[in-house]
Motif scaffolding. Sequence first.
Motif, PDB file in Angstrom:
ATOM      1  N   SER A 136      59.637  31.283  39.842  1.00 12.08           N
ATOM      2  CA  SER A 136      58.399  30.903  40.552  1.00 12.08           C
ATOM      3  C   SER A 136      57.710  32.131  41.126  1.00 12.08           C
ATOM      4  N   ILE A 137      57.561  33.155  40.292  1.00 11.21           N
ATOM      5  CA  ILE A 137      56.943  34.404  40.758  1.00 11.21           C
ATOM      6  C   ILE A 137      55.454  34.197  40.956  1.00 11.21           C
ATOM      7  N   ASN A 138      54.980  34.473  42.146  1.00 15.08           N
ATOM      8  CA  ASN A 138      53.554  34.389  42.446  1.00 15.08           C
ATOM      9  C   ASN A 138      52.849  35.719  42.175  1.00 15.08           C
ATOM     10  N   ALA A 139      53.522  36.801  42.487  1.00 22.41           N
ATOM     11  CA  ALA A 139      52.896  38.109  42.305  1.00 22.41           C
ATOM     12  C   ALA A 139      53.946  39.202  42.261  1.00 22.41           C
ATOM     13  N   MET A 140      53.602  40.263  41.565  1.00 21.93           N
ATOM     14  CA  MET A 140      54.433  41.468  41.525  1.00 21.93           C
ATOM     15  C   MET A 140      53.493  42.626  41.820  1.00 21.93           C
ATOM     16  N   GLY A 141      53.907  43.518  42.693  1.00 29.90           N
ATOM     17  CA  GLY A 141      52.975  44.570  43.071  1.00 29.90           C
ATOM     18  C   GLY A 141      53.636  45.853  43.505  1.00 29.90           C
ATOM     19  N   TRP A 142      52.779  46.839  43.740  1.00 30.67           N
ATOM     20  CA  TRP A 142      53.205  48.144  44.246  1.00 30.67           C
ATOM     21  C   TRP A 142      52.410  48.484  45.493  1.00 30.67           C
ATOM     22  N   TYR A 143      53.104  49.003  46.467  1.00 28.22           N
ATOM     23  CA  TYR A 143      52.511  49.471  47.705  1.00 28.22           C
ATOM     24  C   TYR A 143      52.942  50.912  47.914  1.00 28.22           C
ATOM     25  N   ARG A 144      52.261  51.610  48.797  1.00 25.43           N
ATOM     26  CA  ARG A 144      52.669  52.976  49.119  1.00 25.43           C
ATOM     27  C   ARG A 144      52.433  53.262  50.586  1.00 25.43           C
TER      28      ARG A 144
ATOM     29  N   SER B  40      50.133  35.884  39.412  1.00 22.06           N
ATOM     30  CA  SER B  40      50.274  34.874  38.361  1.00 22.06           C
ATOM     31  C   SER B  40      49.030  34.001  38.268  1.00 22.06           C
ATOM     32  N   PHE B  41      48.194  34.011  39.316  1.00 19.13           N
ATOM     33  CA  PHE B  41      47.054  33.109  39.377  1.00 19.13           C
ATOM     34  C   PHE B  41      45.714  33.827  39.452  1.00 19.13           C
ATOM     35  N   ALA B  42      45.737  35.074  39.915  1.00 17.32           N
ATOM     36  CA  ALA B  42      44.466  35.765  40.173  1.00 17.32           C
ATOM     37  C   ALA B  42      44.334  37.077  39.433  1.00 17.32           C
ATOM     38  N   GLY B  43      45.159  37.292  38.418  1.00 22.32           N
ATOM     39  CA  GLY B  43      45.030  38.505  37.631  1.00 22.32           C
ATOM     40  C   GLY B  43      45.497  39.730  38.372  1.00 22.32           C
TER      41      GLY B  43
ATOM     42  N   VAL C 252      42.647  54.037  43.282  1.00 19.95           N
ATOM     43  CA  VAL C 252      43.451  54.239  42.077  1.00 19.95           C
ATOM     44  C   VAL C 252      42.847  53.584  40.847  1.00 19.95           C
ATOM     45  N   LYS C 253      41.743  52.891  40.999  1.00 20.67           N
ATOM     46  CA  LYS C 253      41.117  52.216  39.859  1.00 20.67           C
ATOM     47  C   LYS C 253      40.767  53.218  38.773  1.00 20.67           C
ATOM     48  N   GLY C 254      41.100  52.850  37.543  1.00 19.03           N
ATOM     49  CA  GLY C 254      40.821  53.722  36.414  1.00 19.03           C
ATOM     50  C   GLY C 254      41.894  54.755  36.157  1.00 19.03           C
ATOM     51  N   ARG C 255      42.832  54.903  37.108  1.00 20.58           N
ATOM     52  CA  ARG C 255      43.900  55.898  36.939  1.00 20.58           C
ATOM     53  C   ARG C 255      45.277  55.246  36.840  1.00 20.58           C
ATOM     54  N   PHE C 256      45.474  54.166  37.569  1.00 20.34           N
ATOM     55  CA  PHE C 256      46.775  53.487  37.590  1.00 20.34           C
ATOM     56  C   PHE C 256      46.678  52.163  36.838  1.00 20.34           C
ATOM     57  N   THR C 257      47.789  51.780  36.216  1.00 18.11           N
ATOM     58  CA  THR C 257      47.861  50.504  35.530  1.00 18.11           C
ATOM     59  C   THR C 257      49.170  49.808  35.864  1.00 18.11           C
ATOM     60  N   ILE C 258      49.070  48.578  36.325  1.00 15.05           N
ATOM     61  CA  ILE C 258      50.259  47.786  36.614  1.00 15.05           C
ATOM     62  C   ILE C 258      50.535  46.871  35.433  1.00 15.05           C
ATOM     63  N   SER C 259      51.792  46.721  35.111  1.00 11.62           N
ATOM     64  CA  SER C 259      52.196  45.780  34.078  1.00 11.62           C
ATOM     65  C   SER C 259      53.481  45.097  34.528  1.00 11.62           C
ATOM     66  N   ARG C 260      53.743  43.942  33.992  1.00  9.18           N
ATOM     67  CA  ARG C 260      54.896  43.181  34.426  1.00  9.18           C
ATOM     68  C   ARG C 260      55.538  42.463  33.255  1.00  9.18           C
ATOM     69  N   ASP C 261      56.825  42.245  33.395  1.00  7.51           N
ATOM     70  CA  ASP C 261      57.578  41.426  32.466  1.00  7.51           C
ATOM     71  C   ASP C 261      58.321  40.409  33.323  1.00  7.51           C
ATOM     72  N   SER C 262      57.676  39.286  33.547  1.00  8.78           N
ATOM     73  CA  SER C 262      58.249  38.296  34.453  1.00  8.78           C
ATOM     74  C   SER C 262      59.592  37.790  33.961  1.00  8.78           C
ATOM     75  N   ALA C 263      59.745  37.663  32.654  1.00  9.41           N
ATOM     76  CA  ALA C 263      61.007  37.157  32.100  1.00  9.41           C
ATOM     77  C   ALA C 263      62.166  38.077  32.441  1.00  9.41           C
ATOM     78  N   LYS C 264      61.873  39.365  32.575  1.00  9.01           N
ATOM     79  CA  LYS C 264      62.910  40.339  32.909  1.00  9.01           C
ATOM     80  C   LYS C 264      62.830  40.761  34.367  1.00  9.01           C
TER      81      LYS C 264
ATOM     82  N   ASN D 167      56.993  38.571  44.903  1.00 10.13           N
ATOM     83  CA  ASN D 167      56.918  37.343  45.691  1.00 10.13           C
ATOM     84  C   ASN D 167      57.352  36.192  44.797  1.00 10.13           C
ATOM     85  N   GLY D 168      58.471  35.571  45.161  1.00  8.72           N
ATOM     86  CA  GLY D 168      59.010  34.493  44.352  1.00  8.72           C
ATOM     87  C   GLY D 168      60.246  33.928  45.009  1.00  8.72           C
ATOM     88  N   ARG D 169      61.045  33.235  44.228  1.00 14.52           N
ATOM     89  CA  ARG D 169      62.245  32.622  44.778  1.00 14.52           C
ATOM     90  C   ARG D 169      63.450  32.944  43.906  1.00 14.52           C
TER      91      ARG D 169
END
Length: 120
Positions: free
Chosen positions: A30-38, A53-56, A63-75, A98-100
């Motif tokens: 039930s992952i809602n979001a995956m992210g990076w903070y600094r 998972s709901f809002a892209g 960091v726009k245009g320089r950083f890219t986030i990607s995720r593999d929820s299954a893993k 964020n999930g359970r």
Amino acid sequence: QVQLVESGGGLVQAGGSLRLSCAASRNIFSINAMGWYRQASGKQRELVAIASSFAGTNYADSVKGRFTISRDSAKNTVFLQMNSLKPEDTAVYYCNINGRAVGDSRTDYWGQGTQVTVSS
């Protein structure tokens, strides 16, 4: 208890690239979001990038245009590709999921942090 393990930080010259990885020690559902903070020295923790998972995806303006986030929820893995790094990107980077997870009452999971240092 679930742990998030980060890797990929280090020292790089301005203009260089790094790829951060973050993997959960066991399944989070039930992952809602995956992210990076600094968090830079003497400053508050700030959002860098988030993949919801709901809002892209969303990025900090800096960091726009320089950083890219990607995720593999299954893993239960999230990545941050950082290009064209600048000295002001120097900070400790933390991943967040964020999930359970079974047997864990928490819904927010944090990594231990990985240092990124960009030299000028």
